[in-house]
Write an enzyme that holds these catalytic residues in place. Structure first.
Site, short mmCIF file in Angstrom:
data_model
loop_
_atom_site.label_atom_id
_atom_site.label_comp_id
_atom_site.label_asym_id
_atom_site.label_seq_id
_atom_site.Cartn_x
_atom_site.Cartn_y
_atom_site.Cartn_z
N TYR B 219 1.45 -5.78 -71.14
CA TYR B 219 1.86 -6.64 -70.03
C TYR B 219 2.91 -7.65 -70.47
CZ TYR B 219 -1.42 -4.11 -67.40
OH TYR B 219 -2.04 -3.06 -66.78
N PHE B 367 2.16 6.26 -72.01
CA PHE B 367 2.81 4.99 -72.35
C PHE B 367 4.32 5.12 -72.48
CE2 PHE B 367 1.60 6.34 -76.70
CZ PHE B 367 2.80 6.20 -77.35
N ARG B 429 -1.76 13.94 -80.67
CA ARG B 429 -0.61 13.09 -80.96
C ARG B 429 -0.46 12.96 -82.47
NH1 ARG B 429 -2.24 7.19 -78.69
NH2 ARG B 429 -0.21 6.69 -79.50
#
Lengths: 179, 541
Positions: B219, B367, B429
């Site tokens: 954020y 993301f 990943r």
């Protein structure tokens, strides 16, 4: 342009709509979690990574899949830089299998493709998950957390064995080689 | 005045130059993961590159951008000089020194632990010390933002703080809270280990402290984009901001709900009980609230603009919007990426579904859509918007700017949509190479190749960004140096004290954090939790 009260009313209506959406989302998540008893792996059990090889459970001779006297199936796996012991894990088709993982060194993690089996493997903890495999055949179980330069080589196979080929030995052990 | 403009430009140039270099690494990494043989593809190089890419994108690009944009807002929205600009330069040079200290060991292969550290893996201590300096530089920035707002409020008693500055200070305060977790992990656990003072580390504690930072930091990256949505976009579209109050509430919600939710990154971890995972899942659900409120306010603001421009009917106003303007176009594209990334995120946070996707390419896709998509495309738009104000020169042509925004959007979609599917197929990943001769892996190859094509488009766009910013210095001179912050439909005359400061909200953050993290952190001190042996990656060479 509308007055301030009207603007506020549209915003409150939207906020109520959004809160309703979030509530429905949570109800679905909680409802399915309870109905299918889905919980993230949260089996809080300590094991000292420095003496893992001396522990009764995770000595080399005790690794792999074993059927207990009561018929329950447990497989014990050590994740270590940069391999799984054992590299191939035999599990029975359509029977509940409990996986117990531990590591003597750094953080690892596994997933079994096309299943909901997924857990981190942390030095100091036994990670426990269980699953039932409805489809016979091989599937991959890669290490999914960076554990060092050899990380990409850390790759295991889960072999789902149909009941006809499932033959535990005298101690209840089953390995990929024997099935 | 010119001095503060230099300050902003210095920060933004560091951010975008670092961004371009990290984008090159990103394409190469995608190439290494693909079935096409890549040059220099060794595990040593791959994880070195991955550490550099993550560290740069997550810590350097974002922090420098937030700082530079914050200084700009403080100066322009408050229409008063920045307090202690000398300290701002100290922060800048501390952060630059920190970047150099971190990058050198990465380049030597002495810090291949990825930007998320993963102790007991332990890198060269210079890597961690460098990051600490970057954070200390940003703390100076946060202090200056708070000081600027406080000084303005003293000079303007009773008047509402302009929304752009209120939001910037919300971000500065959020950042101070956010960095507590990682700072504690580095100072008390990781750096003592890297120095050789300790031989073991409590990995459960270090992961928990990092999780404190790991969600809220997103954020911190995102809020500059939201500031543009609320305060620059309505003006650029030719309209008004629908509601100033909703803007304030949104930034307050971000401050409250982005912190006590980090445990959702640890759903698959064995060191936490299901109950605290469940509690933080509930809190995570409320993080969607400020974003969904923003979608409404922004859409309503755009509708005002579209109708003022003659748009009619239920949807006619959409076509009437000035989509040729970079800020409007970037917002449209950002919202599409935020939509895909956000829905992926809701699946990630679902207590039951997380196991299907945790640590797979799905998460990388999520993301990249949020940070690499919505956030940075708004960073581009902000740069295109404020550059003429900083340099006093107009863009020569808007076409390469539009091309850059479109190619970034297309490249990001082409790269990340296959990653979602690969994640569901079980592709992990953070793996450098796959054995494509394995029959269980060969089916992935064409999806990976599509992502590689997307990455090449992204690299083109990143290069075009640098070219565009450089040519912005060559345009015709303009006297228009005023930044047009959007006016609300009903500009606030007075706002309640709670919506004009942060005292109450800081107290609430403290309560929420104590409830959400008190026991999850405390358990490592209450129980005799096991320690792991340190593994030095810098001594393994």
């Amino acid at each position: 342009m509308r007055n301030e009260q009207e603007l506020l009313r549209t915003e409150l209506r939207w906020a109520a709509f959004v809160l309703l959406g979030i509530t429905i989302l949570l109800v679905v998540i909680i409802g399915t979690g309870l109905a299918f008893s889905i919980h993230p792996p949260s089996h809080h059990e300590y094991i000292d990574p420095k003496t893992l090889h001396l522990s009764e459970e995770f000595t080399e001779a005790n690794l792999g899949t074993r059927v207990a006297a009561d018929g329950s199936v447990t497989t014990r796996i050590v994740a270590t830089q940069f391999a799984f012991l054992p590299q191939c894990i035999a599990v029975p088709q359509n029977q509940r299998v409990t996986f117990r993982f531990a590591t003597p060194d750094v953080i690892h993690g596994i997933l079994i493709a096309h299943t909901n089996v997924n857990t981190m493997i942390m030095p100091g903890y036994v990670s426990q998950v269980s699953a039932t495999f409805p489809k016979a055949g091989d599937t991959i179980m890669p290490c999914h957390e960076f554990c060092g330069l050899g990380h990409s080589e850390m790759w295991a196979v889960v072999r789902v064995v149909p009941p006809a080929d499932w033959h535990p030995d005298a101690q209840g052990r089953v390995s990929c080689a024997k099935s | 005045m010119p001095k503060v403009e230099r300050l902003t430009l210095a920060h933004l140039w560091v951010a975008f130059a670092a961004f371009f270099l990290a984008a090159i690494l990103g394409v190469w990494q995608m190439w290494v993961r693909s079935p096409i043989p890549a040059p220099l593809a060794t595990p040593h190089n791959y994880f070195l590159s991955l550490t550099a890419h993550g560290t740069t994108m997550a810590y350097v690009v974002t922090t420098f951008f937030a700082m530079g944009f914050g200084y700009f807002v403080a100066q322009t929205a408050l229409a008063r000089p920045l307090p202690a600009p000398g300290l701002a330069w100290v922060g800048f040079w501390l952060a630059i020194l920190g970047v150099i200290m971190a990058v050198v060991p990465i380049a030597l292969g002495d810090a291949s632990v990825l930007y998320t550290f993963y102790p007991p893996l332990t890198a060269s201590v210079w890597y961690y010390l460098g990051l600490v300096l970057v954070v200390v530089g940003s703390w100076l920035w946060a202090g200056l933002m708070i000081a600027a707002m406080t000084a303005w409020k003293r000079e303007n008693p009773g008047r509402p703080v302009p929304l752009a500055m209120y939001a910037t200070v919300a971000n500065a305060i959020l950042w101070l809270w956010t960095t507590v977790g990682v700072a504690a992990e580095l100072l008390f656990q990781v750096i003592p280990a890297a120095m050789g003072w300790t031989q073991t580390i409590d990995t459960g504690l270090s992961r928990t402290l990092f999780s404190w930072t790991l969600h809220a930091i997103v954020y911190f990256w995102l809020i500059p984009a939201y500031i543009a949505f609320y305060t620059l976009l309505p003006q650029a579209a030719g309209g008004r901001l629908y509601s100033d109050t909703m803007g304030r509430l949104t930034f307050i919600f971000f401050l409250l709900y982005s912190l006590p939710v980090g445990l959702h990154h640890l759903f698959m971890d064995p060191e936490h009980s299901a109950s605290f995972k469940f509690l933080q899942m509930l809190l995570t659900a409320f993080v969607t609230l400020p974003t969904l409120l923003t979608v409404f306010t922004i859409t309503a603001s755009l509708e005002i603009a579209g109708r003022l421009r003659g748009g009619r009917g239920l949807f006619g106003w959409i076509a009437a919007l000035p989509w040729e303007r970079p800020m409007v176009l970037a917002t449209g594209l950002a919202l599409v990426m935020l939509g895909f990334g956000g829905f992926g995120g809701i699946i990630n946070m679902s207590y039951g579904m997380n196991a299907m996707v945790h640590n797979t390419s799905w998460v990388t896709a999520h993301f990249h859509l949020i940070l690499g998509g919505s956030v940075v495309i708004m960073y581009f738009a902000i740069a295109y918007e404020i550059w003429p104000k900083l340099t006093g020169r107009m863009p020569m042509s808007v076409r390469p700017i539009r091309l850059q925004l479109w190619t970034w959007f297309i490249g990001m979609m082409v790269t990340t949509l296959p990653w979602h599917w690969l994640g569901i197929l079980g592709q992990p990943r953070r793996v450098s190479t796959f054995n494509y001769s394995d029959p269980m892996v060969i089916g992935w190859s064409h999806y990976v190749l599509i992502s590689l094509a997307g990455a090449v488009i992204l690299l083109f766009s990143a290069a075009l960004l640098i070219w565009n910013l450089a040519t912005l210095y060559r345009g015709a001179a303009t006297a228009d140096r005023q930044v047009g912050y959007a006016l609300a439909v009903h500009p606030p005359q007075r706002v309640p004290a709670a919506l004009n400061g942060f005292g109450l909200w800081n107290a609430l953050v403290l309560v929420l954090m104590a409830a959400a993290y008190g026991y999850p952190i405390g358990q490592f001190f209450l129980h005799d939790s096991p320690q792991a042996l340190i593994h030095h990656v810098d001594l393994e060479r």
